[in-house]
Write a protein that holds these residues in place. Structure first.
Motif, PDB file in Angstrom:
ATOM      1  N   ALA A 168      34.570  18.188 -24.906  1.00 37.19           N
ATOM      2  CA  ALA A 168      35.804  17.845 -24.189  1.00 37.19           C
ATOM      3  C   ALA A 168      35.557  16.720 -23.192  1.00 37.19           C
ATOM      4  CB  ALA A 168      36.350  19.082 -23.473  1.00 37.19           C
ATOM      5  N   ARG A 169      34.462  16.815 -22.445  1.00 35.26           N
ATOM      6  CA  ARG A 169      34.163  15.770 -21.456  1.00 35.26           C
ATOM      7  C   ARG A 169      33.890  14.442 -22.146  1.00 35.26           C
ATOM      8  NH1 ARG A 169      30.132  13.373 -18.271  1.00 35.26           N
ATOM      9  NH2 ARG A 169      30.662  13.251 -16.057  1.00 35.26           N
ATOM     10  N   ASP A 170      33.129  14.485 -23.238  1.00 35.26           N
ATOM     11  CA  ASP A 170      32.837  13.255 -23.973  1.00 35.26           C
ATOM     12  C   ASP A 170      34.121  12.632 -24.511  1.00 35.26           C
ATOM     13  OD1 ASP A 170      30.164  13.662 -23.462  1.00 35.26           O
ATOM     14  OD2 ASP A 170      29.701  14.457 -25.456  1.00 35.26           O
ATOM     15  N   GLU A 171      35.058  13.474 -24.956  1.00 33.60           N
ATOM     16  CA  GLU A 171      36.323  12.963 -25.481  1.00 33.60           C
ATOM     17  C   GLU A 171      37.139  12.292 -24.382  1.00 33.60           C
ATOM     18  OE1 GLU A 171      40.369  14.534 -27.773  1.00 33.60           O
ATOM     19  OE2 GLU A 171      38.933  15.975 -26.944  1.00 33.60           O
ATOM     20  N   ILE A 172      37.194  12.909 -23.209  1.00 29.46           N
ATOM     21  CA  ILE A 172      37.972  12.329 -22.112  1.00 29.46           C
ATOM     22  C   ILE A 172      37.362  10.997 -21.671  1.00 29.46           C
ATOM     23  CG2 ILE A 172      38.815  12.666 -19.763  1.00 29.46           C
ATOM     24  CD1 ILE A 172      40.062  14.483 -21.959  1.00 29.46           C
TER      25      ILE A 172
ATOM     26  N   LEU B   8      42.133  24.428 -20.354  1.00 31.77           N
ATOM     27  CA  LEU B   8      43.438  23.993 -19.859  1.00 31.77           C
ATOM     28  C   LEU B   8      43.327  22.648 -19.162  1.00 31.77           C
ATOM     29  CD1 LEU B   8      46.422  24.429 -19.168  1.00 31.77           C
ATOM     30  CD2 LEU B   8      45.683  25.864 -17.246  1.00 31.77           C
ATOM     31  N   LEU B   9      42.309  22.478 -18.317  1.00 30.36           N
ATOM     32  CA  LEU B   9      42.100  21.197 -17.647  1.00 30.36           C
ATOM     33  C   LEU B   9      41.872  20.085 -18.666  1.00 30.36           C
ATOM     34  CD1 LEU B   9      41.553  19.413 -15.148  1.00 30.36           C
ATOM     35  CD2 LEU B   9      39.153  20.146 -15.289  1.00 30.36           C
ATOM     36  N   ALA B  10      41.017  20.339 -19.648  1.00 32.85           N
ATOM     37  CA  ALA B  10      40.727  19.321 -20.664  1.00 32.85           C
ATOM     38  C   ALA B  10      41.983  18.950 -21.439  1.00 32.85           C
ATOM     39  CB  ALA B  10      39.644  19.830 -21.613  1.00 32.85           C
ATOM     40  N   ASP B  11      42.815  19.939 -21.738  1.00 36.19           N
ATOM     41  CA  ASP B  11      44.048  19.678 -22.478  1.00 36.19           C
ATOM     42  C   ASP B  11      44.988  18.789 -21.663  1.00 36.19           C
ATOM     43  OD1 ASP B  11      45.811  20.212 -24.778  1.00 36.19           O
ATOM     44  OD2 ASP B  11      47.025  21.271 -23.307  1.00 36.19           O
ATOM     45  N   LEU B  12      45.104  19.068 -20.382  1.00 34.99           N
ATOM     46  CA  LEU B  12      45.952  18.252 -19.515  1.00 34.99           C
ATOM     47  C   LEU B  12      45.418  16.828 -19.397  1.00 34.99           C
ATOM     48  CD1 LEU B  12      46.622  20.877 -16.697  1.00 34.99           C
ATOM     49  CD2 LEU B  12      48.343  19.922 -18.247  1.00 34.99           C
ATOM     50  N   MET B  13      44.130  16.686 -19.212  1.00 37.26           N
ATOM     51  CA  MET B  13      43.537  15.360 -19.074  1.00 37.26           C
ATOM     52  C   MET B  13      43.635  14.582 -20.372  1.00 37.26           C
ATOM     53  SD  MET B  13      40.209  16.148 -16.670  1.00 37.26           S
ATOM     54  CE  MET B  13      39.850  14.405 -16.417  1.00 37.26           C
TER      55      MET B  13
ATOM     56  N   MET C 269      50.996  13.944  -9.479  1.00 40.31           N
ATOM     57  CA  MET C 269      50.137  15.115  -9.645  1.00 40.31           C
ATOM     58  C   MET C 269      49.300  15.015 -10.913  1.00 40.31           C
ATOM     59  SD  MET C 269      50.882  17.003  -6.966  1.00 40.31           S
ATOM     60  CE  MET C 269      51.012  15.442  -6.101  1.00 40.31           C
ATOM     61  N   THR C 270      49.943  14.632 -12.017  1.00 39.37           N
ATOM     62  CA  THR C 270      49.225  14.492 -13.285  1.00 39.37           C
ATOM     63  C   THR C 270      48.125  13.444 -13.176  1.00 39.37           C
ATOM     64  OG1 THR C 270      51.123  15.194 -14.612  1.00 39.37           O
ATOM     65  CG2 THR C 270      49.457  13.848 -15.717  1.00 39.37           C
ATOM     66  N   THR C 271      48.449  12.298 -12.593  1.00 43.54           N
ATOM     67  CA  THR C 271      47.453  11.228 -12.521  1.00 43.54           C
ATOM     68  C   THR C 271      46.335  11.566 -11.546  1.00 43.54           C
ATOM     69  OG1 THR C 271      48.894  10.058 -10.930  1.00 43.54           O
ATOM     70  CG2 THR C 271      49.030   9.413 -13.243  1.00 43.54           C
ATOM     71  N   ARG C 272      46.649  12.339 -10.508  1.00 44.66           N
ATOM     72  CA  ARG C 272      45.594  12.748  -9.583  1.00 44.66           C
ATOM     73  C   ARG C 272      44.577  13.645 -10.291  1.00 44.66           C
ATOM     74  NH1 ARG C 272      48.191  14.880  -4.369  1.00 44.66           N
ATOM     75  NH2 ARG C 272      49.149  12.838  -4.566  1.00 44.66           N
ATOM     76  N   VAL C 273      45.071  14.528 -11.139  1.00 43.15           N
ATOM     77  CA  VAL C 273      44.169  15.383 -11.919  1.00 43.15           C
ATOM     78  C   VAL C 273      43.398  14.534 -12.933  1.00 43.15           C
ATOM     79  CG1 VAL C 273      44.067  17.284 -13.582  1.00 43.15           C
ATOM     80  CG2 VAL C 273      45.587  17.444 -11.593  1.00 43.15           C
ATOM     81  N   MET C 274      44.101  13.650 -13.613  1.00 44.62           N
ATOM     82  CA  MET C 274      43.467  12.801 -14.619  1.00 44.62           C
ATOM     83  C   MET C 274      42.357  11.948 -14.013  1.00 44.62           C
ATOM     84  SD  MET C 274      45.281   9.920 -17.067  1.00 44.62           S
ATOM     85  CE  MET C 274      45.828   8.884 -15.689  1.00 44.62           C
ATOM     86  N   ASP C 275      42.599  11.401 -12.829  1.00 46.74           N
ATOM     87  CA  ASP C 275      41.636  10.491 -12.203  1.00 46.74           C
ATOM     88  C   ASP C 275      40.491  11.218 -11.501  1.00 46.74           C
ATOM     89  OD1 ASP C 275      43.254   8.398 -13.002  1.00 46.74           O
ATOM     90  OD2 ASP C 275      44.237   8.180 -11.056  1.00 46.74           O
ATOM     91  N   GLY C 276      40.762  12.421 -10.985  1.00 46.46           N
ATOM     92  CA  GLY C 276      39.793  13.038 -10.080  1.00 46.46           C
ATOM     93  C   GLY C 276      39.019  14.227 -10.576  1.00 46.46           C
ATOM     94  N   GLU C 277      39.375  14.767 -11.754  1.00 49.07           N
ATOM     95  CA  GLU C 277      38.742  16.016 -12.152  1.00 49.07           C
ATOM     96  C   GLU C 277      37.790  15.908 -13.334  1.00 49.07           C
ATOM     97  OE1 GLU C 277      38.531  18.603 -10.536  1.00 49.07           O
ATOM     98  OE2 GLU C 277      40.191  18.602  -9.107  1.00 49.07           O
ATOM     99  N   LEU C 278      37.404  14.696 -13.716  1.00 45.82           N
ATOM    100  CA  LEU C 278      36.416  14.559 -14.790  1.00 45.82           C
ATOM    101  C   LEU C 278      35.130  15.295 -14.435  1.00 45.82           C
ATOM    102  CD1 LEU C 278      35.659  13.258 -17.527  1.00 45.82           C
ATOM    103  CD2 LEU C 278      34.783  11.301 -16.231  1.00 45.82           C
TER     104      LEU C 278
END
Length: 230
Positions: free
Chosen positions: A120-124, A56-61, A102-111
């Motif tokens: 998934a991590r490599d894709e992000i 779910l986190l990867a999908d959001l990011m 909220m979306t950008t905070r997750v995008m920027d901070g949860e890698l």
């Protein structure tokens, strides 16, 4: 509401709740049980729609990063001047973080929360690098054309991007400055940092910014969100 619509509605509610919880208390501190409680579902109901919390986190990011890339490419289309490109990058990144905190905070901070070495991590990371390439090229072109005077291009890029992303922490629609004023001031600061002229620089069309349908609409008014930032 038919089954397809009910599934779409549940997916939307789950993603909105996940963004709020991940941004408010962090991914690691959020459990599936927390998420289920937020949307009034069972744990099994959550797993009917998502395979895992990390997926779910990867999908959001992924959606957030790709949305930012697509919007940036629309905004920069046909713009050749490095000064105008940098101005548009500053304005659009500032506005995106102000409007979708909220979306950008997750995008920027949860890698860091994605499993190292996972696809998934490599894709992000690849998507993040693709976005930042627009900044690298604009700054490098400005330097090579003599439009910018910079001692360290990487540090300048990081400093300017950090200035823009910070609006997710403090910007309020009912604050003293409008979003357009904030963007204009940040563009002026950014161009001054690279010692570029500021006359008649391009400004982003805010209608071209990415739209994140899962962004919690009233998150900034939630006292729990304010408390989590202290």
């Amino acid at each position: 509401m038919d089954l397809k619509d009910r599934d779409a509605d549940a997916n939307q509610r789950i993603r909105t709740a996940a963004v709020l919880l991940f941004a408010r208390q962090g991914y690691a501190a959020t459990s599936i049980r927390d998420l289920a409680r937020e949307v009034n579902m069972t744990n099994a109901g959550i797993y009917h729609h998502v395979s895992s919390k990390e997926a779910l986190l990867a999908d959001l990011m992924r959606g957030a990063q790709q949305g930012l890339i697509d919007a940036t490419e629309r905004i920069l289309q046909g713009v050749r001047s490095p000064g105008d490109r940098l101005a548009l990058l500053i304005g659009s990144l500032t506005a995106t973080h102000a409007l979708s905190p909220m979306t950008t905070r997750v995008m920027d901070g949860e890698l860091r929360s994605l499993t190292p070495g996972s696809p998934a991590r490599d894709e992000i990371i690849k998507l993040r690098d693709a976005y930042e390439e627009h900044w690298r090229r604009a700054i490098a072109d400005g330097v090579s054309e003599g439009a910018f005077r910079i001692a360290d291009q990487r540090l300048t890029r990081l400093a300017l991007m950090s200035m823009c992303t910070g609006t997710s922490e403090w910007y309020r629609p009912d604050g003293d400055s409008t979003l357009e004023q904030v963007c204009a001031e940040f563009v002026a600061i950014g161009l001054a940092a690279v010692r570029a002229p500021t006359q008649a620089v391009a400004t982003p069309d805010l209608s071209l910014l990415p739209a994140f349908p899962w962004e919690p609409p009233d998150a900034r008014n939630d006292p729990r969100t304010a408390e989590a930032r202290r």
